[in-house]
Design an enzyme around this catalytic site. Structure first.
Site, mmCIF file in Angstrom:
data_model
loop_
_atom_site.group_PDB
_atom_site.id
_atom_site.type_symbol
_atom_site.label_atom_id
_atom_site.label_comp_id
_atom_site.label_asym_id
_atom_site.label_seq_id
_atom_site.Cartn_x
_atom_site.Cartn_y
_atom_site.Cartn_z
ATOM 1 N N GLY A 36 -121.851 -21.566 -47.382
ATOM 2 C CA GLY A 36 -120.953 -20.422 -47.342
ATOM 3 C C GLY A 36 -119.992 -20.447 -46.165
ATOM 4 O O GLY A 36 -119.165 -19.560 -46.028
ATOM 5 N N CYS A 37 -120.122 -21.460 -45.314
ATOM 6 C CA CYS A 37 -119.201 -21.603 -44.185
ATOM 7 C C CYS A 37 -118.156 -22.653 -44.535
ATOM 8 O O CYS A 37 -118.486 -23.701 -45.083
ATOM 9 C CB CYS A 37 -119.947 -22.035 -42.924
ATOM 10 S SG CYS A 37 -121.055 -20.795 -42.279
ATOM 11 N N GLN A 38 -116.918 -22.365 -44.202
ATOM 12 C CA GLN A 38 -115.849 -23.320 -44.443
ATOM 13 C C GLN A 38 -116.032 -24.539 -43.544
ATOM 14 O O GLN A 38 -115.830 -25.669 -43.970
ATOM 15 C CB GLN A 38 -114.496 -22.655 -44.190
ATOM 16 C CG GLN A 38 -113.320 -23.513 -44.550
ATOM 17 C CD GLN A 38 -112.012 -22.766 -44.360
ATOM 18 O OE1 GLN A 38 -111.945 -21.752 -43.680
ATOM 19 N NE2 GLN A 38 -110.959 -23.280 -44.973
#
Length: 139
Positions: free
Chosen positions: A50-52
């Site tokens: 969910g983290c870029q």
């Protein structure tokens, strides 16, 4: 030190700064102060989804207390994970699972981060809380 005491301390630090450029610089500085993570721990199973940017998180439990190591390949993101680790590191798993991380809103992070970074921060918090629930239920 209790979770809320650490959060209050963090909020006070940010209240001393006048503008968001200064606050971003402080976030980056906190990331640079994060102890280096052992390269052998930077594995796919420790990546926060969910983290870029790539963010690794490792948790160890000792006598009900959780100890975290974290790192990121992006400066601001590393600063964000360092803030979360600062607040939740060396705390009881049950306290982490139940914590209301109000510092995010009091500092104004949610409203000043890009939507990708804000979502990444939410994913970091969600992952740490899930680990706390896991360790708490294992005891």
């Amino acid at each position: 030190m209790l979770i809320n005491d650490i959060q209050d301390q963090l909020v006070e630090e940010f209240e001393l700064m006048d503008d968001w450029m200064e606050k971003y610089e402080h976030i980056i500085h906190m990331g640079n102060e994060l102890p280096p993570m052992d390269e052998t721990l930077k594995t796919d199973n420790r990546l926060i989804r969910g983290c870029q940017s790539r963010v690794w998180l490792d948790a160890k439990e000792q006598n009900g207390i959780l100890h975290f190591e974290a790192d990121s390949d992006a400066l601001i993101t590393k600063g964000l994970i360092s803030m979360v680790v600062r607040v939740l590191n060396n705390q009881p798993a049950k306290d982490i699972a139940a914590a209301d991380l109000y510092f995010v809103d009091k500092i104004g992070l949610r409203s000043h981060l890009s939507s990708n970074r804000a979502n990444g921060l939410a994913s970091m918090i969600q992952q740490i809380k899930a680990l706390a629930v896991h360790f708490n239920s294992a005891n």
